[in-house]
Design an enzyme around this catalytic site. Structure first.
Site, short mmCIF file in Angstrom:
data_model
loop_
_atom_site.label_atom_id
_atom_site.label_comp_id
_atom_site.label_asym_id
_atom_site.label_seq_id
_atom_site.Cartn_x
_atom_site.Cartn_y
_atom_site.Cartn_z
N ARG A 1 80.49 37.85 30.38
CA ARG A 1 79.35 36.94 30.51
C ARG A 1 78.07 37.76 30.35
O ARG A 1 78.09 38.98 30.26
CB ARG A 1 79.40 36.28 31.90
CG ARG A 1 78.65 34.98 32.08
CD ARG A 1 79.19 33.81 31.27
NE ARG A 1 78.57 32.57 31.73
CZ ARG A 1 77.36 32.16 31.40
NH1 ARG A 1 76.61 32.91 30.61
NH2 ARG A 1 76.87 31.02 31.87
N LYS A 2 76.94 37.08 30.31
CA LYS A 2 75.65 37.77 30.22
C LYS A 2 75.43 38.62 31.46
O LYS A 2 76.02 38.39 32.53
CB LYS A 2 74.52 36.74 30.08
CG LYS A 2 74.33 35.88 31.32
CD LYS A 2 73.37 34.72 31.07
CE LYS A 2 71.94 35.20 31.00
NZ LYS A 2 70.99 34.03 30.96
N CYS B 1 66.20 28.27 32.58
CA CYS B 1 65.64 29.42 31.86
C CYS B 1 64.17 29.64 32.22
O CYS B 1 63.65 30.75 32.11
CB CYS B 1 65.79 29.22 30.35
SG CYS B 1 67.51 29.16 29.80
N GLY B 2 63.50 28.57 32.66
CA GLY B 2 62.12 28.68 33.09
C GLY B 2 61.97 29.10 34.54
O GLY B 2 60.85 29.18 35.05
N GLY C 1 63.58 22.95 30.92
CA GLY C 1 64.01 21.69 30.31
C GLY C 1 65.32 21.13 30.83
O GLY C 1 65.62 19.96 30.62
N ARG D 1 66.72 36.72 19.03
CA ARG D 1 66.25 37.39 20.24
C ARG D 1 66.30 38.90 20.04
O ARG D 1 67.30 39.43 19.56
CB ARG D 1 67.10 36.97 21.44
CG ARG D 1 66.68 37.63 22.75
CD ARG D 1 67.58 37.21 23.89
NE ARG D 1 67.42 35.79 24.17
CZ ARG D 1 68.43 34.96 24.40
NH1 ARG D 1 69.67 35.40 24.36
NH2 ARG D 1 68.20 33.70 24.66
#
Length: 609
Positions: free
Chosen positions: A247-248, A518-519, A513, A128
């Site tokens: 965390r992110k 994430c989508g 998914g 990424r």
């Protein structure tokens, strides 16, 4: 035999031209921990991420989740050197990828943006990048294709993400150092793009070319990106100050009322708004938006407003990140996102803490009260197709990239279009499409006649309202968490729906998914999330790939998350999913079934002989 890397300093090269460095850390660093891992510091030429943490935070991390313990055992910053040494040793036959220390393979290498996809592609990684404001050029796009060329057409692909970012697929460790150096030479990086890092800076894809722009987000996104990933002392990529977050963390800066950055699903969202008394342009701040397997949260008003200048934006982000880094949860990763800390403080309490932090930096930045939002009617504009710019004689051309997936050849095709028509510039969007800016108005017809935008090509500047608004996560082809394949299914199904119904406006269909979303299915008009389903086959109920369906998410000023599915356990087979989606399109979005729809349906479902 496991190899432990002991020495070798990598050349982590090139700083951003004119990089902004906040005054506080321009000449000195602030260390809070009394323990610094000397061996790692010597090897990287930088302090460790842990050395910036207060003792109390380290104590909590020592009792924390497995990821925290991995980060304490060997600092994440070690990956900035280890990846070079691993690459060399594998190339020279001294070791194989299987002999890489497991904690490095599965965790620390994420700090150079490398995510091992062991379930689907053992020994190969998704890499990424960081593409602030989603702006790339033709040379970079060709470089992405070159990076994945050797991995073949199926494995070596490039994805545009829902953060207007780039992900390279199929990467092997032995090639990583060459790719990283190539990125740095092109003023990009993959460092601090994954795991517990600040993710790609999202801004406006129309920055600088929009006649309704309130703030040009380009400089701001680049400045915050440098705050995060540029070491202010060495002026090299990799900033240890933010290398041990709990965390992110996501930051989005919107440039207009369209909110193309989707601020409502970011940890920090900056929404442009003029000060009611002075007229100065600034940002109302929203906080805490995120999506995860356990919780999906829309951002909340923070009660704060800051001016839209670089110093204010960078200082504010630094203040929030410092509080988040030192005070957020280190035990339960599901509760380590910013929203939980805001709720712990209370909105007013968090506002007070951030204001004090900003003031303590002594930069003259002041956090003010939230300003009234505009109330005049406004309609969010489209990004695909041909649209006039504020520059006389120039237009922007939005190009649909189905599901954000690019082959090597398509990367080069897009680069060629950019070189020929847009001065080599390409802008990515969070809808996983691309924009060619600054196209001469008198060359539009020539551009639209290019083979790469014609029939037989996946690209289009004038896609259907359903096909053109497709978003998809990676799916089961590469992601071990995904319960279903998404990208191929999404692209195929959108075409079938275009043949079955007519809609009078764009319909955003998102695929994800798994429940990590994430989508971003909760923001979609129609969201499809992979899940279990059962179907009668030969008289028996059998487990089959299936999905949940969400309806009614919104983006823009009137953003809304659809949190509860309207249907569950729907099999992915065309004969089950297509009728369900056609009904939703007709009932919720005013779709009209095309004439001879029954014949078309039979053909699509494979029932026509």
């Amino acid at each position: 035999m496991k190899f432990t890397i002991l020495a070798t300093t990598a050349a982590v090269v090139l700083s951003t031209a004119g990089a902004f460095v906040p005054n506080k850390i321009q000449t000195s660093r602030t260390f809070l921990s009394s323990t610094v891992e000397d061996d790692v510091t010597t090897r990287t030429g930088k302090p460790t991420g842990t050395s910036f943490l207060p003792e109390e935070t380290i104590e909590r991390a020592e009792k924390g989740n497995p990821t925290e313990k991995v980060k304490l055992a060997k600092d994440p910053t070690s990956a900035w050197v280890d990846v070079y040494e691993y690459a060399r040793k594998i190339r020279e036959g001294e070791m194989t990828w299987e002999e890489v220390e497991k904690a490095d393979l599965d965790t620390r290498l994420k700090y150079v943006g490398m995510l091992h996809r062991n379930k689907r592609t053992p020994g190969q990684f998704m890499m990424r990048l960081k593409v602030p404001n989603g702006i790339v050029n033709a040379d970079q796009m060709r470089f992405y294709a070159d990076c994945v060329d050797k991995y073949g057409e199926e494995m070596g692909v490039v994805d545009i993400t829902t953060r207007a970012n780039i992900q390279l697929r199929g990467v092997k460790i032995e090639d990583a150092d060459t790719i990283i150096d190539g990125l740095h030479a092109r003023n990009q990086t993959s460092f601090q793009s994954a795991l517990d890092s600040v993710r790609n800076m999202v801004g406006s894809p129309l920055a600088g070319i929009d006649d309704q722009e309130l703030v040009d987000t380009r400089e701001l996104c680049n400045a915050v990106n440098d705050l995060i990933s540029m070491d202010p002392v060495t002026q090299t990529r990799g900033n240890p100050q933010w290398a041990n977050l709990p965390r992110k963390f996501n930051i989005a800066i919107s440039g207009s009322r369209d909110d193309y950055a989707h601020t409502h699903i970011n940890d920090i969202g900056m929404q442009p708004c003029a000060h009611a008394e002075t007229g100065e342009m600034g940002f109302n701040i929203v906080l805490g938006g995120y999506m995860s397997i356990k919780r999906v949260a829309e951002s909340v008003d923070s009660g704060m407003w800051i001016p839209a200048d670089r110093e204010s934006v960078v200082t504010f982000c630094e203040a929030v990140l410092r509080i988040f880094r030192d005070e957020s949860e280190r035990k339960d990763r599901q509760k380590a996102r910013l929203m939980w800390l805001v709720e712990k403080y209370g909105v007013e309490g968090f506002k007070e803490a951030v204001s004090k932090e900003v003031e303590s930096y002594g930069r003259g930045v002041k956090v003010q009260d939230q300003q009234p939002r505009p109330t005049e009617a406004f309609e969010r504009r489209e990004l695909l197709g041909v649209h006039k710019q504020k520059q006389e004689g120039k237009v922007r051309v939005g190009v649909h990239i189905p599901a954000g997936r690019l082959s090597q050849a398509e990367c080069r095709d897009l680069a060629d279009l950019a070189d020929k028509y847009s001065g080599g510039e390409i802008r990515l969007t969070v809808e996983q499409n691309a924009i060619l800016p600054n196209v001469d108005e008198d060359r539009v017809e020539e551009l639209l006649k290019e083979d790469v935008l014609g029939k037989g090509s996946r690209f289009s500047a004038n896609p259907g309202f359903i096909e053109g608004n497709l978003v998809s996560c990676t799916g089961a082809q590469f992601c071990g968490l995904a319960l279903i394949e998404t990208k191929a299914n999404a692209e195929s199904l959108a075409k079938k729906l275009e043949n079955l119904v007519t809609v009078d406006r764009p319909i955003r269909i998102h695929w994800t998914g798994c429940p990590n979303s994430c989508g971003q299915v909760q923001v979609a008009d129609i969201g499809i999330m992979g899940g279990p389903a059962r179907k009668e086959i030969d008289g028996k109920k059998m487990a089959v790939p299936g999905c949940k369906i969400f309806v009614g998410g919104r983006v823009g000023e009137d953003a809304h998350l659809s949190l509860d599915p309207v249907a569950q356990g729907v099999p992915l087979d065309d004969e089950d999913l297509i009728p369900a989606l056609v009904d939703i399109l007709v009932e919720n979005f005013g779709a009209k079934k095309k004439s001879k729809v029954r014949k078309l349906a039979r053909k699509i479902l494979g029932r026509e002989k």
